[in-house]
Design an enzyme around this catalytic site. Structure first.
Site, PDB file in Angstrom:
ATOM      1  N   HIS A  28      26.474 -35.330 -75.997  1.00  0.00           N
ATOM      2  CA  HIS A  28      27.693 -34.634 -75.816  1.00  0.00           C
ATOM      3  C   HIS A  28      27.596 -32.758 -75.012  1.00  0.00           C
ATOM      4  O   HIS A  28      28.844 -32.782 -73.765  1.00  0.00           O
ATOM      5  CB  HIS A  28      27.888 -33.826 -77.028  1.00  0.00           C
ATOM      6  N   GLN A  52      37.521 -42.611 -90.320  1.00  0.00           N
ATOM      7  CA  GLN A  52      36.558 -44.132 -90.145  1.00  0.00           C
ATOM      8  C   GLN A  52      34.899 -43.936 -90.620  1.00  0.00           C
ATOM      9  O   GLN A  52      34.873 -45.130 -89.922  1.00  0.00           O
ATOM     10  CB  GLN A  52      36.353 -43.179 -88.502  1.00  0.00           C
ATOM     11  N   LYS A 142      28.382 -44.618 -74.450  1.00  0.00           N
ATOM     12  CA  LYS A 142      28.254 -44.681 -75.410  1.00  0.00           C
ATOM     13  C   LYS A 142      28.640 -45.562 -76.342  1.00  0.00           C
ATOM     14  O   LYS A 142      28.743 -46.069 -76.940  1.00  0.00           O
ATOM     15  CB  LYS A 142      27.153 -43.968 -76.206  1.00  0.00           C
ATOM     16  N   ASP A 143      29.781 -45.044 -75.698  1.00  0.00           N
ATOM     17  CA  ASP A 143      30.808 -45.784 -77.845  1.00  0.00           C
ATOM     18  C   ASP A 143      31.609 -45.896 -76.896  1.00  0.00           C
ATOM     19  O   ASP A 143      33.161 -45.732 -76.216  1.00  0.00           O
ATOM     20  CB  ASP A 143      31.696 -44.391 -77.947  1.00  0.00           C
ATOM     21  N   SER A 179      23.513 -38.431 -82.280  1.00  0.00           N
ATOM     22  CA  SER A 179      23.212 -37.493 -84.136  1.00  0.00           C
ATOM     23  C   SER A 179      22.648 -38.579 -84.911  1.00  0.00           C
ATOM     24  O   SER A 179      21.687 -37.771 -85.722  1.00  0.00           O
ATOM     25  CB  SER A 179      24.703 -37.329 -84.619  1.00  0.00           C
TER      26      SER A 179
HETATM   27  P1  AMP Z   1      30.493 -38.135 -81.599  1.00  0.00           P
HETATM   28  O1  AMP Z   1      29.631 -37.315 -81.875  1.00  0.00           O
HETATM   29  O2  AMP Z   1      29.630 -39.357 -81.874  1.00  0.00           O
HETATM   30  O3  AMP Z   1      31.449 -39.158 -82.173  1.00  0.00           O
HETATM   31  O4  AMP Z   1      30.145 -38.669 -79.945  1.00  0.00           O
HETATM   32  C1  AMP Z   1      31.026 -37.779 -79.405  1.00  0.00           C
HETATM   33  C2  AMP Z   1      31.290 -38.099 -78.194  1.00  0.00           C
HETATM   34  O5  AMP Z   1      30.738 -38.512 -77.327  1.00  0.00           O
HETATM   35  C3  AMP Z   1      32.046 -39.554 -78.150  1.00  0.00           C
HETATM   36  O6  AMP Z   1      32.696 -39.856 -77.120  1.00  0.00           O
HETATM   37  C4  AMP Z   1      30.431 -40.128 -77.448  1.00  0.00           C
HETATM   38  O7  AMP Z   1      30.529 -41.192 -76.667  1.00  0.00           O
HETATM   39  C5  AMP Z   1      29.476 -39.164 -77.118  1.00  0.00           C
HETATM   40  N1  AMP Z   1      28.931 -39.516 -76.804  1.00  0.00           N
HETATM   41  C6  AMP Z   1      27.852 -40.021 -77.995  1.00  0.00           C
HETATM   42  N2  AMP Z   1      25.991 -40.018 -77.585  1.00  0.00           N
HETATM   43  C7  AMP Z   1      26.514 -40.287 -76.652  1.00  0.00           C
HETATM   44  C8  AMP Z   1      25.569 -39.612 -75.185  1.00  0.00           C
HETATM   45  N3  AMP Z   1      23.909 -40.241 -75.848  1.00  0.00           N
HETATM   46  N4  AMP Z   1      25.327 -39.906 -73.785  1.00  0.00           N
HETATM   47  C9  AMP Z   1      27.090 -39.701 -73.242  1.00  0.00           C
HETATM   48  N5  AMP Z   1      27.470 -39.630 -74.416  1.00  0.00           N
HETATM   49  C10 AMP Z   1      27.905 -39.893 -76.076  1.00  0.00           C
END
Ligand code: AMP
Length: 276
Positions: A28, A52, A142-143, A179
């Site tokens: 993040h 989701q 990642k996503d 996370s």
């Molecule tokens: P999340 O909190 O999991 O919804 O992720 C929020 C944002 O952080 C999304 O755009 C994810 O793709 C990005 N993200 C999560 N993990 C990673 C990672 N390891 N490397 C790069 N971006 C990440």
């Protein structure tokens, strides 16, 4: 939130936005750093979006530590953090009647085992875009499928936001930061290395001339299974359409989802047979 953005906009300043579900890690934070170079201000959001998650999924137990997140964001130089209690008004997400569906791109990969997932993601991201009104929004690879779904939504609905994707940040042993990684036991954490290793295996196989998609998928699957992972999918897809070719004839994304000790992990890697 909108008043804050509009006041900045009135000064001629630009806003880059990083939506998250909190419990921030280096992945993040790399998005925040990237966003700082794209606009005058960075706004982050922290919101674990109920729409989701399916009822049997981990909404209640999703890790949360908002105080720690806020101090990390502040020390990086984020101008504002949007932390709504709910984005769905009275009755919560079940009372929501208007949804955004991005057809085709939402169907394969994660969409196959989580049928309402991308509808929840697209809808909440659209709501956040309307509230934050950013010039640019930054997402992690990642996503990867999520980014493609959002790019398609922005294109098809003419949303006035530029989407920027940034690379996956990994632990020193290759595991993509997430996370959810804190929920792996130390033994599962070691076994989970098989996930990024399986993507490297796919790249080696394709580089060595194995262009039959099913043959590569089988070997990736068995690599994860022999480490004790339960495979949800192994996919080799066109990076734009997310459709599966029979043979690798150009750049592809290799993507996997697997569960270790009940913790679902996803990862992906771009592979170009010509560049390999
Ligand atoms: P999340 O909190 O999991 O919804 O992720 C929020 C944002 O952080 C999304 O755009 C994810 O793709 C990005 N993200 C999560 N993990 C990673 C990672 N390891 N490397 C790069 N971006 C990440």
């Amino acid at each position: 939130m909108r008043a804050w953005t509009r006041a900045r906009r009135a000064q001629g300043e630009t806003i880059a936005f990083v939506p998250t579900m909190g419990y921030l890690h280096e992945g993040h934070l790399s998005l925040i750093r990237g966003a700082l170079s794209l606009a005058d201000h960075v706004v982050a959001s922290i919101y674990v979006n109920p729409s989701q998650f399916a009822p049997h999924e981990d909404f209640e137990t999703y890790p949360r530590d908002t105080e720690r997140d806020l101090s990390a964001l502040e020390s990086l130089g984020c101008s504002a953090v949007f932390v709504p209690d709910t984005l769905y008004g009275q009755g919560g997400a079940p009372a929501q009647r208007a949804w955004i569906e991005v057809s085709e791109l939402s169907a394969p990969l994660c969409g196959a085992s989580r049928p309402h997932f991308f509808r929840g993601v697209a809808t909440v991201v659209a709501k956040l875009f309307h509230i934050v009104e950013p010039d640019t929004a930054v997402f992690g690879d990642k996503d990867f499928q999520q980014r493609r779904v959002i790019e398609r939504m922005v294109e098809d609905l003419d949303l006035p936001v530029r989407i920027v994707g940034l690379p996956i940040v990994r632990e020193p042993d290759g595991l993509a930061m997430s996370s959810r990684n804190v929920r792996l036991s130390s033994e599962e954490r070691l076994r989970a290395r098989a996930v990024p290793q399986s993507l490297e295996l796919a790249e080696r196989l394709i580089s060595a001339g194995e262009l039959d998609v099913d043959a590569v998928r089988r070997q990736v699957r068995s690599h994860i299974e022999s480490a004790g992972g339960e495979v949800d999918y192994v996919a080799i897809v066109d990076p734009d359409s997310l459709q599966t070719p029979d043979r690798v004839s150009g750049p592809v994304r290799v993507a996997v989802a697997a569960t270790f000790g009940g913790v679902r992990l996803i990862d992906n890697r771009p592979v170009d047979p010509r560049g390999a």
